[in-house]
Design an enzyme around this catalytic site. Sequence first.
Site, PDB file in Angstrom:
ATOM      1  NE  ARG A   1      -6.442   3.111  26.169  1.00 11.85           N
ATOM      2  CZ  ARG A   1      -6.021   2.478  25.136  1.00 11.85           C
ATOM      3  NH1 ARG A   1      -6.719   1.598  24.743  1.00 11.85           N
ATOM      4  NH2 ARG A   1      -4.689   2.631  24.808  1.00 11.85           N
TER       5      ARG A   1
ATOM      6  CE  LYS B   1      -6.464   8.288  24.319  1.00 13.76           C
ATOM      7  NZ  LYS B   1      -5.285   8.465  25.315  1.00 13.76           N
TER       8      LYS B   1
ATOM      9  CG  HIS C   1      -5.790   4.798  33.448  1.00 13.47           C
ATOM     10  ND1 HIS C   1      -6.368   4.168  32.304  1.00 13.47           N
ATOM     11  CD2 HIS C   1      -4.667   5.208  32.879  1.00 13.47           C
ATOM     12  CE1 HIS C   1      -5.789   4.137  31.121  1.00 13.47           C
ATOM     13  NE2 HIS C   1      -4.520   4.850  31.570  1.00 13.47           N
TER      14      HIS C   1
ATOM     15  NE  ARG D   1      -4.049   1.373  29.059  1.00 12.60           N
ATOM     16  CZ  ARG D   1      -4.081   0.339  28.008  1.00 12.60           C
ATOM     17  NH1 ARG D   1      -4.851  -0.850  28.138  1.00 12.60           N
ATOM     18  NH2 ARG D   1      -3.533   0.723  26.975  1.00 12.60           N
TER      19      ARG D   1
ATOM     20  CG  HIS E   1       0.199   1.415  24.668  1.00 13.32           C
ATOM     21  ND1 HIS E   1       1.119   1.228  25.735  1.00 13.32           N
ATOM     22  CD2 HIS E   1      -0.764   2.194  25.056  1.00 13.32           C
ATOM     23  CE1 HIS E   1       0.384   1.779  26.880  1.00 13.32           C
ATOM     24  NE2 HIS E   1      -0.622   2.212  26.226  1.00 13.32           N
TER      25      HIS E   1
ATOM     26  CE1 TYR F   1      -1.728   3.054  30.623  1.00 14.37           C
ATOM     27  CE2 TYR F   1      -0.265   4.466  29.419  1.00 14.37           C
ATOM     28  CZ  TYR F   1      -1.485   4.154  29.578  1.00 14.37           C
ATOM     29  OH  TYR F   1      -2.611   4.689  29.115  1.00 14.37           O
TER      30      TYR F   1
END
Length: 351
Positions: free
Chosen positions: A177, A210, A288, A291, A314, A323
């Site tokens: 990220r 994150k 992004h 990713r 995740h 994704y």
Amino acid sequence: MVHLDPASAVFKAMLEGWETQQRARFLKAGGTIKPRLDLVRRFAEYTNQYPWQWEPAEVEAFIVSLSIAPSTARNYQNCLRMFCEFVTDARYGWPAKCLDIFGAVPRQILHEANTISHVTDYEGNPGRRPLSYDEVQALFDASDGRVEEIQSRHRKGALTAMRDSAMLKVIYAFGLRRQEAVGLDVADWRHNPKVPAFGRFGGVFVRWGKSTNGSPPRRRTVFTVAEFDWIVPVMEHYLEEVRPLLAPGKHPAMWVTERCGRISRRRLNRTFGLVRDLAGLPSELDLHALRHSFVTHLVEFDYPEKFVQDQCGHSWGSTTAIYTGVSDEYRNRLVQRALRERHPDLWKDQP
């Protein structure tokens, strides 16, 4: 003490109390709390009323007046709903205080009939997608070509262009990220004893993952996979020949600026946009997307789902699935593999 304007004083105290409640949960002051407070003030200014005067029709008119995406509208509705929950909670005393001073009490103005339901996993721009292998190559070719063009013209900026090229390749090769990329330090690279050939670049320790619900940034180690082993010489060249010429001194950052500072997320976005345009890729693709490409390509390389999930950081496999955008060619290979296993006699004469 009697306030000359008790209504504005009470509203200010409500906002301060709600801010304190959120700070007690260790939510981010700048990234979460401030935007929420600003939205409540914006809605109050739109209605020209205070919370104990708000009606459902006013929040409906406010949302309709905005030119925003459905996902943004739902976030606004959730924010205003949480504020109303706070000021209508008897434990904080606002209903009783408002009734005593103004003869009215705040109430919840958002309900099932006037809020957007979350019915799909992904509500973003349909144009945002993983890059194909050819598009990734075109992006990297444009990034490297930018370096060659600057050098051929004997202009300043060749070192930073080399840095940018290495940075974009690392983001793709490890599925980082923005904050994870700019937060990288030189000391974050890890040896992988199972793959000694990669040397110090067997993996990268991500310290700025994150965070959720007020938690600190999550950490993880992303391993260098065999298909992306080209990143090893890229990083060796950058750390041994490019970064020292940027004169970083004792600065720990992996990606340093000309003024010996850590590169910013805004500059990272700008760099990707510049290289994307040079490569002739669609403007809908953003940083992004690299990713998303990382996740998709790991799946197409037949890595197990749990491994891909851990590489991305995740918590849930369903997030990783959002994704993923595998190609038709990959899906055809899966179908063909299944048919070969189920009906081997049909494929005896075919390679």
